[in-house]
Write a protein that holds these residues in place. Structure first.
Motif, mmCIF file in Angstrom:
data_model
loop_
_atom_site.group_PDB
_atom_site.id
_atom_site.type_symbol
_atom_site.label_atom_id
_atom_site.label_comp_id
_atom_site.label_asym_id
_atom_site.label_seq_id
_atom_site.Cartn_x
_atom_site.Cartn_y
_atom_site.Cartn_z
ATOM 1 N N SER A 126 20.738 -42.432 36.750
ATOM 2 C CA SER A 126 21.724 -42.231 35.748
ATOM 3 C C SER A 126 21.412 -41.384 34.839
ATOM 4 C CB SER A 126 21.046 -43.281 35.518
ATOM 5 O OG SER A 126 19.176 -43.840 35.248
ATOM 6 N N PRO A 127 22.015 -40.582 34.161
ATOM 7 C CA PRO A 127 21.985 -39.731 33.061
ATOM 8 C C PRO A 127 20.860 -39.865 32.143
ATOM 9 C CG PRO A 127 24.018 -41.165 32.797
ATOM 10 C CD PRO A 127 23.525 -41.132 33.694
ATOM 11 N N GLU A 128 19.814 -39.197 32.202
ATOM 12 C CA GLU A 128 18.941 -38.456 30.711
ATOM 13 C C GLU A 128 19.799 -38.815 28.769
ATOM 14 O OE1 GLU A 128 16.131 -39.233 31.146
ATOM 15 O OE2 GLU A 128 15.735 -38.610 33.280
ATOM 16 N N GLU A 129 18.983 -38.989 28.480
ATOM 17 C CA GLU A 129 19.510 -39.377 27.057
ATOM 18 C C GLU A 129 19.109 -37.873 26.415
ATOM 19 O OE1 GLU A 129 19.312 -41.996 22.907
ATOM 20 O OE2 GLU A 129 18.018 -41.859 24.401
ATOM 21 N N THR A 130 20.995 -36.946 25.983
ATOM 22 C CA THR A 130 20.768 -36.076 25.419
ATOM 23 C C THR A 130 20.457 -36.606 23.841
ATOM 24 O OG1 THR A 130 23.050 -35.410 26.249
ATOM 25 C CG2 THR A 130 22.126 -34.368 23.776
ATOM 26 N N LEU A 131 19.025 -35.907 23.359
ATOM 27 C CA LEU A 131 18.492 -35.714 22.023
ATOM 28 C C LEU A 131 19.294 -34.772 21.213
ATOM 29 C CD1 LEU A 131 14.994 -35.466 23.579
ATOM 30 C CD2 LEU A 131 16.387 -37.441 23.142
ATOM 31 N N LEU A 132 19.835 -33.377 21.429
ATOM 32 C CA LEU A 132 20.217 -32.857 20.675
ATOM 33 C C LEU A 132 21.026 -32.182 21.514
ATOM 34 C CD1 LEU A 132 19.970 -30.226 17.983
ATOM 35 C CD2 LEU A 132 17.986 -28.984 19.777
ATOM 36 N N ARG A 133 22.346 -31.308 20.738
ATOM 37 C CA ARG A 133 23.084 -29.992 20.943
ATOM 38 C C ARG A 133 23.310 -29.703 19.873
ATOM 39 N NH1 ARG A 133 27.528 -31.315 24.326
ATOM 40 N NH2 ARG A 133 26.715 -33.051 25.256
ATOM 41 N N MET A 134 23.633 -28.287 20.115
ATOM 42 C CA MET A 134 23.774 -27.665 18.913
ATOM 43 C C MET A 134 25.053 -26.366 20.101
ATOM 44 S SD MET A 134 20.868 -25.559 17.086
ATOM 45 C CE MET A 134 20.330 -25.710 16.453
ATOM 46 N N ASN A 135 25.659 -26.422 18.920
ATOM 47 C CA ASN A 135 26.682 -24.523 19.063
ATOM 48 C C ASN A 135 26.522 -23.642 18.394
ATOM 49 O OD1 ASN A 135 28.074 -26.094 21.372
ATOM 50 N ND2 ASN A 135 29.041 -27.347 19.564
#
Length: 226
Positions: free
Chosen positions: A70-79
């Motif tokens: 199972s994929p780990e949860e994304t806590l931050l996504r920054m561009n």
């Protein structure tokens, strides 16, 4: 002569009637699987070997496998967009250097942790630590930071268009749940929010003037945005 033949026929019929029928094996779970053979039992549907032997294997094996993948949860996504005068390779290396030098330990002075370059060398792995016991290891979860160029497919999915140089830099932080027995939500929140303040320049003590000349923050999403 006819009497002798009739007597022999009577004896054979009696033996066949009173003889017990052959017993089929009842303990099918002891059969070891050597192929995907089909077992046929009179009066029963055909059973494929794997189906027959499933009950003899660990019933939790499939659920454990699903949990492991199972994929780990994304806590931050920054561009981050690359400034017009900046070299893309120099810009992404500057972002990686900033993440490697970020004072994670100062953000959580009470929480023991370590941070090292990730296995692929493209990011940073922050590991929360605890005292090792017989029942538990020393790892207590963590956060994995990855820094990579966005692809054209990423930009199309985002619907925001390409940066001035045709691509941008993406910073993603995902939870590492390995070894975690108690939620580390508070520690994760502090690290992510303080990291965003530092790299965006809103926290002067943790900002980088050199980095601000190379990249600019385009978009930010994290788990604790209000």
């Amino acid at each position: 002569m006819k009497s002798a033949i009739a007597f022999l026929f009577f004896v054979n019929a009696a033996v066949a009637f009173f003889s017990p029928s052959p017993q089929l094996p009842t303990n099918i779970h002891n059969i070891r699987r050597t192929s995907n053979a089909v077992f046929s039992v009179p009066g029963q549907p055909h059973l494929v070997g794997s189906a027959c032997l499933r009950s003899s294997s660990n019933p939790d094996s499939e659920s454990d496998s699903a949990q492991d993948t199972s994929p780990e949860e994304t806590l931050l996504r920054m561009n981050l967009s690359i400034n017009a005068a900046a070299d893309p390779d120099a810009a992404i290396e500057a972002v990686r250097a900033y993440v490697r030098s970020f004072p994670f330990a100062a953000i959580l002075p009470v929480q023991p942790l370590q941070y090292v370059p990730s296995d692929d060398g493209l990011g940073v792995k922050v590991t929360f630590l605890r005292k090792k016991t017989k029942e538990k290891g020393s790892q207590d979860g963590g956060i994995d930071f990855s820094i990579e160029f966005t692809s054209p497919e990423d930009e199309e999915e985002g619907g925001v268009g390409m940066g001035p140089l045709g691509r941008r830099i993406r910073v993603v932080a995902t939870r590492i749940s390995e070894g975690q027995t108690v939620s580390k939500m508070f520690s994760e929140k502090l690290i992510v929010t303080e990291f965003v303040k530092g790299i965006s320049g809103s926290e002067p003590e943790r900002s980088s003037e050199m980095l601000s000349k190379l990249v600019s923050v385009d978009s930010v999403f994290h788990k604790w945005m209000s």
